[in-house]
Structure formats: C-alpha cells, structure tokens
Design an enzyme around this catalytic site. Structure first.
Site, PDB file in Angstrom:
ATOM      1  N   GLU A 179      29.487  45.371  -4.817  1.00  0.00           N
ATOM      2  CA  GLU A 179      30.224  46.217  -3.881  1.00  0.00           C
ATOM      3  C   GLU A 179      29.422  47.411  -3.389  1.00  0.00           C
ATOM      4  O   GLU A 179      29.601  47.836  -2.263  1.00  0.00           O
ATOM      5  CB  GLU A 179      31.577  46.663  -4.454  1.00  0.00           C
ATOM      6  CG  GLU A 179      31.496  47.599  -5.625  1.00  0.00           C
ATOM      7  CD  GLU A 179      32.871  48.000  -6.151  1.00  0.00           C
ATOM      8  OE1 GLU A 179      33.824  48.048  -5.375  1.00  0.00           O
ATOM      9  OE2 GLU A 179      32.969  48.278  -7.367  1.00  0.00           O
TER      10      GLU A 179
ATOM     11  N   ASN B 186      48.989  55.501   8.737  1.00  0.00           N
ATOM     12  CA  ASN B 186      48.361  54.757   7.645  1.00  0.00           C
ATOM     13  C   ASN B 186      49.355  53.698   7.211  1.00  0.00           C
ATOM     14  O   ASN B 186      50.470  54.026   6.810  1.00  0.00           O
ATOM     15  CB  ASN B 186      48.044  55.698   6.478  1.00  0.00           C
ATOM     16  CG  ASN B 186      47.674  54.944   5.207  1.00  0.00           C
ATOM     17  OD1 ASN B 186      47.095  53.869   5.279  1.00  0.00           O
ATOM     18  ND2 ASN B 186      48.020  55.497   4.064  1.00  0.00           N
ATOM     19  N   GLY B 187      48.966  52.438   7.315  1.00  0.00           N
ATOM     20  CA  GLY B 187      49.874  51.349   6.931  1.00  0.00           C
ATOM     21  C   GLY B 187      49.762  50.232   7.934  1.00  0.00           C
ATOM     22  O   GLY B 187      48.794  50.157   8.696  1.00  0.00           O
TER      23      GLY B 187
ATOM     24  N   GLU C  88      33.264  42.626 -14.315  1.00  0.00           N
ATOM     25  CA  GLU C  88      33.243  43.999 -13.785  1.00  0.00           C
ATOM     26  C   GLU C  88      31.818  44.407 -13.382  1.00  0.00           C
ATOM     27  O   GLU C  88      31.617  45.070 -12.362  1.00  0.00           O
ATOM     28  CB  GLU C  88      33.832  44.961 -14.832  1.00  0.00           C
ATOM     29  CG  GLU C  88      33.782  46.427 -14.468  1.00  0.00           C
ATOM     30  CD  GLU C  88      34.514  46.809 -13.175  1.00  0.00           C
ATOM     31  OE1 GLU C  88      35.212  45.962 -12.589  1.00  0.00           O
ATOM     32  OE2 GLU C  88      34.348  47.965 -12.740  1.00  0.00           O
TER      33      GLU C  88
ATOM     34  N   HIS D 275      27.742  23.952 -15.913  1.00  0.00           N
ATOM     35  CA  HIS D 275      28.627  23.027 -15.193  1.00  0.00           C
ATOM     36  C   HIS D 275      28.438  23.156 -13.691  1.00  0.00           C
ATOM     37  O   HIS D 275      29.357  22.861 -12.922  1.00  0.00           O
ATOM     38  CB  HIS D 275      30.085  23.267 -15.604  1.00  0.00           C
ATOM     39  CG  HIS D 275      30.322  22.959 -17.048  1.00  0.00           C
ATOM     40  ND1 HIS D 275      30.412  21.667 -17.524  1.00  0.00           N
ATOM     41  CD2 HIS D 275      30.423  23.759 -18.133  1.00  0.00           C
ATOM     42  CE1 HIS D 275      30.578  21.700 -18.837  1.00  0.00           C
ATOM     43  NE2 HIS D 275      30.583  22.954 -19.232  1.00  0.00           N
TER      44      HIS D 275
ATOM     45  N   TRP E  10      40.384  52.925   8.471  1.00  0.00           N
ATOM     46  CA  TRP E  10      39.842  51.688   7.905  1.00  0.00           C
ATOM     47  C   TRP E  10      40.491  50.586   8.722  1.00  0.00           C
ATOM     48  O   TRP E  10      41.697  50.348   8.610  1.00  0.00           O
ATOM     49  CB  TRP E  10      40.212  51.568   6.425  1.00  0.00           C
ATOM     50  CG  TRP E  10      39.538  50.418   5.739  1.00  0.00           C
ATOM     51  CD1 TRP E  10      38.314  50.416   5.129  1.00  0.00           C
ATOM     52  CD2 TRP E  10      40.068  49.087   5.561  1.00  0.00           C
ATOM     53  NE1 TRP E  10      38.046  49.173   4.599  1.00  0.00           N
ATOM     54  CE2 TRP E  10      39.102  48.349   4.856  1.00  0.00           C
ATOM     55  CE3 TRP E  10      41.247  48.461   5.940  1.00  0.00           C
ATOM     56  CZ2 TRP E  10      39.287  47.004   4.515  1.00  0.00           C
ATOM     57  CZ3 TRP E  10      41.437  47.120   5.603  1.00  0.00           C
ATOM     58  CH2 TRP E  10      40.457  46.412   4.890  1.00  0.00           C
TER      59      TRP E  10
ATOM     60  N   CYS F 127      42.917  54.247   5.422  1.00  0.00           N
ATOM     61  CA  CYS F 127      43.250  55.244   6.423  1.00  0.00           C
ATOM     62  C   CYS F 127      43.804  56.481   5.726  1.00  0.00           C
ATOM     63  O   CYS F 127      44.536  56.392   4.745  1.00  0.00           O
ATOM     64  CB  CYS F 127      44.272  54.768   7.434  1.00  0.00           C
ATOM     65  SG  CYS F 127      43.730  53.359   8.380  1.00  0.00           S
TER      66      CYS F 127
ATOM     67  N   LYS G 164      30.615  45.615  -9.671  1.00  0.00           N
ATOM     68  CA  LYS G 164      29.976  46.917  -9.414  1.00  0.00           C
ATOM     69  C   LYS G 164      28.722  46.726  -8.580  1.00  0.00           C
ATOM     70  O   LYS G 164      28.495  47.437  -7.621  1.00  0.00           O
ATOM     71  CB  LYS G 164      29.580  47.611 -10.738  1.00  0.00           C
ATOM     72  CG  LYS G 164      30.687  48.284 -11.488  1.00  0.00           C
ATOM     73  CD  LYS G 164      31.200  49.577 -10.909  1.00  0.00           C
ATOM     74  CE  LYS G 164      32.351  49.398  -9.976  1.00  0.00           C
ATOM     75  NZ  LYS G 164      33.626  48.952 -10.412  1.00  0.00           N
TER      76      LYS G 164
ATOM     77  N   ARG H   2      39.239  56.953   1.974  1.00  0.00           N
ATOM     78  CA  ARG H   2      40.297  56.003   2.303  1.00  0.00           C
ATOM     79  C   ARG H   2      39.932  55.106   3.489  1.00  0.00           C
ATOM     80  O   ARG H   2      40.625  54.136   3.781  1.00  0.00           O
ATOM     81  CB  ARG H   2      41.588  56.748   2.655  1.00  0.00           C
ATOM     82  CG  ARG H   2      42.093  57.664   1.566  1.00  0.00           C
ATOM     83  CD  ARG H   2      43.352  58.333   2.004  1.00  0.00           C
ATOM     84  NE  ARG H   2      44.436  57.374   2.092  1.00  0.00           N
ATOM     85  CZ  ARG H   2      45.210  57.011   1.079  1.00  0.00           C
ATOM     86  NH1 ARG H   2      45.023  57.538  -0.101  1.00  0.00           N
ATOM     87  NH2 ARG H   2      46.160  56.132   1.242  1.00  0.00           N
TER      88      ARG H   2
ATOM     89  N   LYS I 264      39.073  53.093  -0.701  1.00  0.00           N
ATOM     90  CA  LYS I 264      39.461  53.345  -2.090  1.00  0.00           C
ATOM     91  C   LYS I 264      40.846  52.804  -2.420  1.00  0.00           C
ATOM     92  O   LYS I 264      41.049  52.214  -3.460  1.00  0.00           O
ATOM     93  CB  LYS I 264      39.408  54.860  -2.337  1.00  0.00           C
ATOM     94  CG  LYS I 264      39.746  55.282  -3.754  1.00  0.00           C
ATOM     95  CD  LYS I 264      38.584  55.059  -4.677  1.00  0.00           C
ATOM     96  CE  LYS I 264      38.865  55.449  -6.104  1.00  0.00           C
ATOM     97  NZ  LYS I 264      37.984  54.716  -7.022  1.00  0.00           N
TER      98      LYS I 264
HETATM   99  C1  F6R Z   1      36.167  48.308  -7.539  1.00  0.00           C
HETATM  100  C2  F6R Z   1      37.447  48.913  -7.255  1.00  0.00           C
HETATM  101  C3  F6R Z   1      38.543  48.032  -6.795  1.00  0.00           C
HETATM  102  C4  F6R Z   1      39.879  48.512  -7.402  1.00  0.00           C
HETATM  103  C5  F6R Z   1      41.030  47.693  -6.825  1.00  0.00           C
HETATM  104  C6  F6R Z   1      42.364  48.106  -7.409  1.00  0.00           C
HETATM  105  O1  F6R Z   1      35.233  49.248  -7.938  1.00  0.00           O
HETATM  106  O2  F6R Z   1      37.605  50.102  -7.340  1.00  0.00           O
HETATM  107  O3  F6R Z   1      38.316  46.709  -7.117  1.00  0.00           O
HETATM  108  O4  F6R Z   1      39.826  48.390  -8.784  1.00  0.00           O
HETATM  109  O5  F6R Z   1      41.067  47.851  -5.436  1.00  0.00           O
HETATM  110  O6  F6R Z   1      42.644  49.435  -7.123  1.00  0.00           O
HETATM  111  P1  F6R Z   1      43.710  50.258  -7.939  1.00  0.00           P
HETATM  112  O7  F6R Z   1      43.230  50.368  -9.336  1.00  0.00           O
HETATM  113  O8  F6R Z   1      43.779  51.565  -7.233  1.00  0.00           O
HETATM  114  O9  F6R Z   1      45.000  49.481  -7.870  1.00  0.00           O
END
Ligand code: F6R
Length: 613
Positions: free
Chosen positions: A493, A102-103, A486, A509, A76, A2, A490, A27, A608
């Site tokens: 997501e 937001n929260g 990672e 396994h 969100w 949000c 990527k 956000r 984000k």
């Molecule tokens: C994936 C991604 C998320 C963040 C995670 C932590 O591409 O961006 O998995 O890495 O939400 O976020 P931060 O680094 O902001 O604590």
C-alpha cells in the site's frame, strides 16, 4: 473518504478552512475546493486538482477569498475523475447555493434524470451535484425547510456543509451515515468531518447524530431534527493532546506512529482511568459480561476490513488457542452479503480504527438485526461504530493520521489478547501459572517493541536493496500467517511493490512458480511448534533462487542455514509474537517506500476512512 470543513465567525474564513482541510487531507487528496460568502453576500469560490497546497497557492493562503463564512472540501473521487468540474463545492446554476459532501448519494441517477427533465443542467459527473440543484429547486428563502425536503428525497450517506448567499450569516451542516462534528469557541463556529480539523481553535465539540441538522452563526449554534424541531445537545470536551495529531519532528506520520506503538500498547493495557490489568487479573469492564455469560459463549465472529481484519486473524489464533472458543473471521464486505449463520451463544466482534468503515458498520447492523449484540473494538472515540455497537472496547492508540495503520493495528492486537486471556481465565482453559506468565509477557511488549524500533537503521539498509523489487512474498504458518498478511499489505500500500502473503505450506500449490533468482521471500517463523515446517518451506524457495529474509525468535540460530538475512525478535509467548514480528515488517515497508520517494502518509488512490462500500 472526503473531508468537509466549514467556519463562520469573526475571523477570515478561508485561511481557517484551509487549515482544517490540511488536517483532513488523510481522508482524500485528489482535489480540493472552498466557497466563501463575502461581506456583501457574494459567493466566491476556488477549486483545484491535486493536493491542498495547490488550492492554498491559488488563493494566496485564502486571502483572495475574503469573507467570514465558508465551506471547504478535500476529495477522494468516487463518481468521476479528479477534475475541477468534479471537485467540490457544487453549486446551483445561479451559484447562490454551495454544497460540500462526504458520502454517496445512492439514488442520484434517478434524481438527476428528474432534475434534467425540469431543465437543470449538470456540469460534473458527481452524485453531489444533484444536491445543489435539489436545494435550488425547493428553496423559497427558508434554508432549514429546504434541507429537510432534500433529506426526505435522497438515499445514501452524507455529511454536508451548505451555504446560501442570501443567508450570509449562517452555514448549515447535516449528516446521515457519514461523520460530522460541530465545534464552537468565543470567535465562531466550525464544522468538520473529524475533530483534528478544529482542534487548533476549540476543544468543545458536538457530535451530530444521523439526520440531524446544525445551523451555525458567528455566535449561535442550533440543532434540529429532520422534522425541524430544535434539539438540545450537550458538548463533549476533547481531552487529547493537540500535538497528537502533529508530526512532531518526524519525517512522516507513519514513522511517528510506529514510534508511538509502545505507548499505544501501554495505554490499551492500562487505560489511565480504567486499567485493564489489575491485581494480577484482567478486568474489561466495558465487556459487561458475567463469568456465566463468558462461559456460555459458543462461538465468536470477528468482522473487519484491511489491517483490522488481519488483527482479527491474529485474534482467532490467540482466542482459539487460549480460550478454546471457535472463532470465525470475516471480511466485512463479504460478511454483510452472505447472510451469515450466527447461532445462539455467538459473540460478534467488529474491529475498526476509524469507527467509520462502511462495510464494518453494515456488518454490525446486520448482526444486530439478527438479534446479536455486538462488541466494537474501536480507536476513534465517539465514532459511528463506537456509538452504534452494544459494547465498546476502545484501543487507546490516539489519533492515527497516516493512511497506513501501524499503532492502531498494534493496539487492536492487544485488545484481542486481553479478551483471549480474560475468556481463558474465566473458562479455566489455562493454568494459573501460565496465565501469570502471559500477564508478565503482555506487559513486557511495549519495551520489546521499543527495542525493535531501535534497529531501524539496520532495516533501512536492508530495505534499500529492495527499492527496485518487483514482487515480494511473505510466508508463515499459524499466527505467523496473520502477520504475513499484514506485512504484505503494509509493503504494497505504501511502496507500490507487489507483495503477497501465503500460508507457508500453500506456496508449493502454485505460487512457487513465481519465485525467480533473487525474489525476496520473507519467512515469519515465530511459532516454535511450526518452526521446522516453516524452515523446510524456506529451504524450498531458497533452492529455487529466492533471497530469504527470516523473522524469528531470539536464540533460533540454526535458521541461518536456510535464510540469507535474519531478524530476531525478543522472547515472548507464541500468541503475542505477532506484536513483535510486525515491527520490522512495518519498518521495512516504510523504508522501501522512502527509498522510492513515495508519498508515504498519503499513498495513491487510498484514503484513511473508507466510508463507502
Ligand atoms: C491499511 C489500513 C486499512 C484499514 C481498513 C479498515 O494500512 O489502514 O486496511 O485497516 O481500511 O479501517 P478501519 O480500521 O478504520 O475500519
């Protein structure tokens, strides 16, 4: 999670609010809304489900909501589905008080029950609506007093923008555990969840601290404590380039940010005002630890979420490998609830791009409450984790807008390599010659990443074959396992292709039963000491029908026998290969998502900054 914005000043508020919300859409983006106070003190509003552009069209770019003060929100969903009823702002019954939030209000059920008994009617499923009715309940004409009364009664996290129709010359903002900045220029004052929302209008911002209240007028700005005492606050001048938060000709922020990785790495190695590589040594002033203190470290705990956790996994291999300090890596959401054992001599490191992640922040608080100072590796300057950690090592990746992280992740890796090298040097666990080689290698990474980015067309062609893929597997051993994790994140997501990462030796396994004719298995094979073992695992899956993509070091020609397609990365040491191997994996994920027509910068269901647990 949000975004909130607000404006009061000489200009029309609605277009400014829409512009701010656009910058905060990362956000949350399932619905949006805004409320404006018109000249004659009437409160008008509009809400819509879907992306911000729907609200923009509905209000003709804001022109249908005239007025010089207002608040806006991009959502969100946490409580209740995306719908007009659940979209913010929320109002009291008379629609004379509006609030954006937001929260999460944790005691909203109890508060809603109490309010319902008093005759208040609820129109949404949100936790936020209780705030609007509580403000109404306590309001006797004094907004500040009313807000503090509500603050004393709600539990949870919030950044709020509030307007009262009978105070058309003011907007209020308040925060606890959710981000909030206030800005000012000659023509008005602004509130926002994040700086980019106001950067077009001002670089003079005030960071609102927990439980502080801001009262904004067109040409005045006041801050108060929860006890209604006026506070003196100093502004911060934002010095980053406004273009940093624009797409700059790239189709997506994600692509732009992948291309900014060489710069992010360079800036993290050699920040302009305080280079971390000096006179053939590593200087991390913000660590503020004497050599004796570094020698006394007995264990390191790294705590983070998502990609930052994966960076932490890479950090474990490099710190243990070079500095011989045991490292435990935890997901913050687990760490905070498992009463972790942190023993004398431990150093706790939390990693976060946004500096806002709720679980990571709680892990930090927990460690502090156990008496352990925390080092934060953080990208967003002035964010909550940056302010609350005992020491902060910034990654200088610049603003990251795409939901899927790329450049901030790459900068996190660099920060961890620097720490590992520093610790190794001080503790005498590497020779002078090897340290010199590492120093040369780390400084070569930006150019090497640039070279890998140049191969994007080739990777796009390869990715196009996997647009229809159902499952993709990533395998690797040692540090390659961290890259596999990672890489899988990527891909899933942003492209919604199911993908999993496995330690290569673990595949047989159980997971190997999932391999079918043509299943793509990507093998990361940059760790020379483990290379033959990974090749054996590749042969195992290939003989069961898998199509094997290998990512390996320059010169490893024999891998072609076990792989169907090979990507070579330039030569570096085993500890830093992750920084290179991840680049083609990011590109692959990007191009699969592009081929599928996905909304790459705003993947479904994600946001984000994850400011809720
Ligand atoms: C994936 C991604 C998320 C963040 C995670 C932590 O591409 O961006 O998995 O890495 O939400 O976020 P931060 O680094 O902001 O604590």
């Amino acid at each position: 999670m949000c975004g909130i914005v607000g404006y009061i000043g000489k200009n029309q508020a609605a277009p400014i609010i829409l512009g701010g919300l656009e910058k905060l859409e990362y956000r949350g983006y399932d619905s949006a809304g805004m409320a404006i106070i018109s000249e004659d003190g009437k409160l008008t509003y509009e809400k819509s489900v879907g992306r911000l552009k729907v609200l923009d069209e509905l209000t003709h770019g804001g022109s249908l909501l005239p007025g010089h003060a207002g608040i806006g929100h991009t959502r969100w969903a946490t409580h209740g589905v995306p719908s007009n009823e659940n979209a913010h702002p929320h109002f009291n019954e008379a629609e004379t008080i509006a609030v954006v939030h937001n929260g999460i209000i944790e005691n909203y059920i109890q508060l809603r029950d109490k309010l319902t008994k008093k005759g208040y009617k609820f129109h949404s499923e949100t936790d936020t609506e209780v705030l609007a009715h509580m403000l109404d309940r306590y309001y006797k004409g004094n907004p500040l007093e009313t807000i503090t009364r509500v603050m004393h009664r709600v539990e949870g996290s919030y950044a709020l923008g509030i307007i009262f129709a009978d105070h058309p010359d003011e907007i209020y903002a308040v925060r606890k555990d959710s981000p909030l900045v206030v800005g000012r220029n000659e023509e008005g004052c602004f509130i926002a969840s994040d700086v980019p929302a106001m950067l077009k209008h001002t670089r003079t911002v005030y960071y609102v601290e927990n439980q502080e209240i801001a009262c904004l007028k067109a040409d005045e700005l006041h801050f108060y404590s929860i006890d209604e005492e006026e506070l003196e606050k100093q502004p911060t001048e934002i010095d980053w380039d406004a273009n940093a938060a624009e797409k700059g000709g790239y189709e997506h922020f994600m692509l732009k940010e992948m291309y900014e990785q060489p710069k992010a790495i360079r800036e993290t190695l050699i920040p302009q005002n305080n280079p971390r590589i000096r006179s053939n040594d590593i200087v991390i002033e913000e660590l503020n630890m004497s050599d004796e203190e570094i020698k006394a470290i007995r264990k390191i705990h790294i705590v983070a979420c998502g990609s930052a956790y994966h960076a932490g996994m890479s950090g474990k291999y490099v710190i243990e490998g070079l500095a011989r300090i045991p490292v435990e890596v935890d997901l913050a959401s687990e760490f905070r609830y498992r009463d972790p054992i942190i023993e004398e001599g431990a150093l706790v490191i939390v990693i976060s791009q946004s500096g806002e992640t709720a679980d990571t922040k709680e892990a930090l608080h927990l460690s502090q409450s156990k008496g352990f100072p925390v080092l934060g590796i953080v990208n967003v300057v002035g964010s909550a984790i940056a302010r609350e950690a005992d020491k902060v090592m910034y990654t200088w990746a610049g603003p990251e807008i795409a939901v899927a992280t790329t450049k901030a992740y790459s900068a996190q890796l660099i920060a961890l390599y620097l720490l590992a090298m520093k610790f190794a040097r001080v503790r005498g666990t590497v020779t002078d010659e090897y340290f010199k080689e590492l120093l040369e290698d780390i400084q070569r990474l930006p150019d090497q990443v640039e070279m890998l980015l140049e191969s994007r067309k080739r990777i796009q062609r390869f990715a196009n074959r996997y647009i229809g893929a159902k499952d993709v597997f990533y395998i690797g051993r040692g540090a390659d396992y961290a890259t596999a994790l990672e890489s899988a994140l990527k891909l899933k997501e942003i492209s919604y292709v199911h993908s999993e990462a496995y330690a290569a030796g673990e595949l047989k396994h159980g997971t190997i039963s999932l391999i079918e004719e043509g299943t793509l298995v990507t093998a990361l094979a940059t760790q020379e000491a483990l290379y033959q073992k990974t090749v054996s695992n590749m042969v195992e899956v290939k003989s069961r029908g898998a199509f094997v993509l290998a990512v390996t070091n320059e010169g490893n020609k024999d891998i072609e026998k076990a792989a169907d397609y090979v990507i070579h990365i330039p030569t570096t040491n085993q500890w830093m290969a992750n920084s290179l191997a991840i680049v083609p994996m990011q590109l692959f994920a990007y191009y699969v998502a592009l081929g599928k027509g996905c909304d790459i910068d705003k993947p479904r269901n994600l946001a984000k900054s994850v400011t809720v647990e």
